[in-house]
Design an enzyme around this catalytic site. Structure first.
Site, PDB file in Angstrom:
ATOM      1  N   TYR A  14       7.210 -47.071 -10.804  1.00 40.61           N
ATOM      2  CA  TYR A  14       8.489 -47.130  -9.716  1.00 40.61           C
ATOM      3  C   TYR A  14       8.797 -48.677  -9.301  1.00 40.61           C
ATOM      4  O   TYR A  14       9.961 -49.212  -9.546  1.00 40.61           O
ATOM      5  CB  TYR A  14       8.093 -46.444  -8.399  1.00 40.61           C
ATOM      6  CG  TYR A  14       9.064 -46.427  -7.505  1.00 40.61           C
ATOM      7  CD1 TYR A  14      10.010 -45.349  -7.290  1.00 40.61           C
ATOM      8  CD2 TYR A  14       9.062 -47.165  -6.383  1.00 40.61           C
ATOM      9  CE1 TYR A  14      10.955 -45.060  -6.370  1.00 40.61           C
ATOM     10  CE2 TYR A  14      10.250 -47.109  -5.499  1.00 40.61           C
ATOM     11  CZ  TYR A  14      11.250 -45.967  -5.479  1.00 40.61           C
ATOM     12  OH  TYR A  14      11.911 -45.835  -4.389  1.00 40.61           O
TER      13      TYR A  14
ATOM     14  N   SER B 293      15.123 -50.692  -3.817  1.00 37.44           N
ATOM     15  CA  SER B 293      14.064 -50.443  -3.149  1.00 37.44           C
ATOM     16  C   SER B 293      13.369 -51.855  -2.523  1.00 37.44           C
ATOM     17  O   SER B 293      13.362 -52.786  -3.293  1.00 37.44           O
ATOM     18  CB  SER B 293      13.117 -49.682  -3.598  1.00 37.44           C
ATOM     19  OG  SER B 293      11.813 -49.424  -2.916  1.00 37.44           O
TER      20      SER B 293
HETATM   21  P1  NAD Z   1      15.740 -37.509  -2.775  1.00 38.72           P
HETATM   22  O1  NAD Z   1      14.864 -36.814  -3.664  1.00 38.72           O
HETATM   23  O2  NAD Z   1      16.241 -37.064  -1.452  1.00 38.72           O
HETATM   24  O3  NAD Z   1      17.117 -37.630  -3.791  1.00 38.72           O
HETATM   25  C1  NAD Z   1      17.051 -37.941  -4.994  1.00 38.72           C
HETATM   26  C2  NAD Z   1      18.442 -37.188  -5.521  1.00 38.72           C
HETATM   27  O4  NAD Z   1      18.228 -37.910  -7.193  1.00 38.72           O
HETATM   28  C3  NAD Z   1      18.554 -36.047  -5.421  1.00 38.72           C
HETATM   29  O5  NAD Z   1      19.888 -35.551  -5.524  1.00 38.72           O
HETATM   30  C4  NAD Z   1      18.192 -35.493  -7.019  1.00 38.72           C
HETATM   31  O6  NAD Z   1      18.586 -34.296  -7.219  1.00 38.72           O
HETATM   32  C5  NAD Z   1      18.592 -36.660  -7.891  1.00 38.72           C
HETATM   33  N1  NAD Z   1      17.698 -36.576  -9.060  1.00 38.72           N
HETATM   34  C6  NAD Z   1      16.384 -36.657  -9.409  1.00 38.72           C
HETATM   35  N2  NAD Z   1      16.365 -36.705 -10.670  1.00 38.72           N
HETATM   36  C7  NAD Z   1      17.346 -36.797 -11.212  1.00 38.72           C
HETATM   37  C8  NAD Z   1      17.933 -36.499 -12.499  1.00 38.72           C
HETATM   38  N3  NAD Z   1      16.930 -36.610 -13.789  1.00 38.72           N
HETATM   39  N4  NAD Z   1      19.132 -36.415 -12.872  1.00 38.72           N
HETATM   40  C9  NAD Z   1      20.156 -36.361 -11.787  1.00 38.72           C
HETATM   41  N5  NAD Z   1      19.741 -36.388 -10.270  1.00 38.72           N
HETATM   42  C10 NAD Z   1      18.401 -36.499 -10.264  1.00 38.72           C
HETATM   43  O7  NAD Z   1      15.122 -39.053  -2.744  1.00 38.72           O
HETATM   44  P2  NAD Z   1      15.905 -40.300  -1.733  1.00 38.72           P
HETATM   45  O8  NAD Z   1      14.835 -40.739  -0.899  1.00 38.72           O
HETATM   46  O9  NAD Z   1      17.127 -40.088  -1.461  1.00 38.72           O
HETATM   47  O10 NAD Z   1      16.205 -41.447  -3.093  1.00 38.72           O
HETATM   48  C11 NAD Z   1      17.273 -41.824  -3.548  1.00 38.72           C
HETATM   49  C12 NAD Z   1      17.176 -43.079  -4.234  1.00 38.72           C
HETATM   50  O11 NAD Z   1      16.854 -44.121  -2.871  1.00 38.72           O
HETATM   51  C13 NAD Z   1      16.083 -43.344  -5.156  1.00 38.72           C
HETATM   52  O12 NAD Z   1      16.361 -44.175  -6.168  1.00 38.72           O
HETATM   53  C14 NAD Z   1      14.718 -43.876  -4.414  1.00 38.72           C
HETATM   54  O13 NAD Z   1      14.092 -44.626  -5.317  1.00 38.72           O
HETATM   55  C15 NAD Z   1      15.564 -44.944  -3.622  1.00 38.72           C
HETATM   56  N6  NAD Z   1      14.844 -45.176  -2.400  1.00 38.72           N
HETATM   57  C16 NAD Z   1      14.226 -44.254  -1.457  1.00 38.72           C
HETATM   58  C17 NAD Z   1      13.394 -44.587  -0.444  1.00 38.72           C
HETATM   59  C18 NAD Z   1      12.917 -43.817   0.504  1.00 38.72           C
HETATM   60  O14 NAD Z   1      12.055 -44.259   1.393  1.00 38.72           O
HETATM   61  N7  NAD Z   1      13.230 -42.421   0.690  1.00 38.72           N
HETATM   62  C19 NAD Z   1      13.042 -46.006  -0.289  1.00 38.72           C
HETATM   63  C20 NAD Z   1      13.649 -46.926  -1.031  1.00 38.72           C
HETATM   64  C21 NAD Z   1      14.459 -46.624  -2.168  1.00 38.72           C
END
Ligand code: NAD
Length: 259
Positions: free
Chosen positions: A154, A141
């Site tokens: 985080y 991130s």
């Molecule tokens: P999201 O909530 O859409 O997806 C998260 C995914 O992780 C889902 O498939 C969920 O079922 C899965 N998950 C959560 N807990 C779990 C567990 N204990 N075991 C197995 N699977 C699990 O979120 P996203 O925004 O797509 O996030 C994905 C990654 O991107 C994360 O690591 C997040 O920190 C990172 N990220 C997101 C953003 C953003 O702005 N959305 C920015 C930077 C980084």
């Protein structure tokens, strides 16, 4: 480009993980999905992106549980031969001042966002090294590079995974295995929608206003990055042009960390 290769993407039932899985499938990779919630709809999206030539499997391991992660890696090896591309993407967020941060939330964030990548990587590495080809892509991130208040767990997990990415890149530097991190800024997924909805409720403003405030605080571009754009970066890491890209933490963040 990735025909015959298998990519395991943690947290690929939603958001960024689903976007990356679709992009890798579109290059011909077989996909092992993981994550909670509905599986059939995202699976159909991946198959639509990859066509009938690819194989798509699913394992519902909870990324906070090392024993379940081991089961998932065994499933991938027995059903797909080996994991060529490992995308450590599953992640959660919780927002609170450090003195109010629930201990169980801290432990869950470190386990899911950071320790799970150690477990998947240690289990995938022997076969990657034996094949002398592999790609480890950690979804960190902008918070892997800079901090924000109220996000201590985080930010710690994401700085940690950037360090982990670099160590693994050094250990594999003379092999065909690479390890890199992707550092998105804001991406409009359920994880961020919750923060926007909470802000709108807290400040008594509309969701549209909360959206604008969220972007305006951090992203000079005032635009969300999309899962498709992040998927294209993952494809680049897997391409021959990525052969000697090692240990980078590549921000795709609308200028967030350039400030
Ligand atoms: P999201 O909530 O859409 O997806 C998260 C995914 O992780 C889902 O498939 C969920 O079922 C899965 N998950 C959560 N807990 C779990 C567990 N204990 N075991 C197995 N699977 C699990 O979120 P996203 O925004 O797509 O996030 C994905 C990654 O991107 C994360 O690591 C997040 O920190 C990172 N990220 C997101 C953003 C953003 O702005 N959305 C920015 C930077 C980084």
């Amino acid at each position: 480009m990735l025909k015959g290769k298998t990519a395991l993407v943690t947290g690929s039932t939603s958001g960024i993980g689903l976007g990356i899985a679709k992009a890798l499938a579109a290059q011909g990779a077989n996909i092992v999905m993981n994550g909670f919630g509905d599986v059939e709809a995202p699976k159909a999206e991946i198959i639509a992106a990859g066509g009938s030539g690819i194989k798509v499997g699913y394992h519902g391991a909870d990324m906070s549980k090392p024993a379940q992660i081991e089961e998932m890696m065994k499933y991938a090896a027995s059903e797909f031969g080996r994991v060529d591309i490992l995308v450590n993407n599953a992640g959660i967020q919780h927002v609170a001042n450090v003195e109010d941060f629930p201990v169980e939330k801290w432990d869950a964030i470190i386990a899911i966002n950071l320790s799970s990548a150690f477990h998947t990587t240690r289990l995938a590495m022997p076969a990657m090294k034996a094949a002398n080809w592999g790609r480890i892509i950690n979804v960190a991130s902008a918070h892997g590079l800079v901090a924000s208040a109220q996000k201590s767990a985080y930010v710690t997990s994401k700085h940690g995974i950037v360090g982990f990415t670099k160590s693994v890149a050094l250990e594999t530097a003379t092999t065909g295995v690479t390890s890199n991190a992707i550092c998105p800024g804001w991406v409009l997924t359920p994880l961020v929608q919750k923060q926007i909805d909470d802000r709108a409720a807290r400040e008594g403003i509309t969701v549209e206003q909360a959206n604008k405030e969220l972007l305006g605080e951090k992203e000079p571009s005032l635009q969300f990055t999309t899962p498709d754009e992040l998927g294209a970066l993952a494809v680049f890491f897997c391409s021959p042009a990525g052969n000697n890209v090692r240990g980078v933490a590549w921000n795709m963040d609308g200028g967030w960390v350039a400030q």
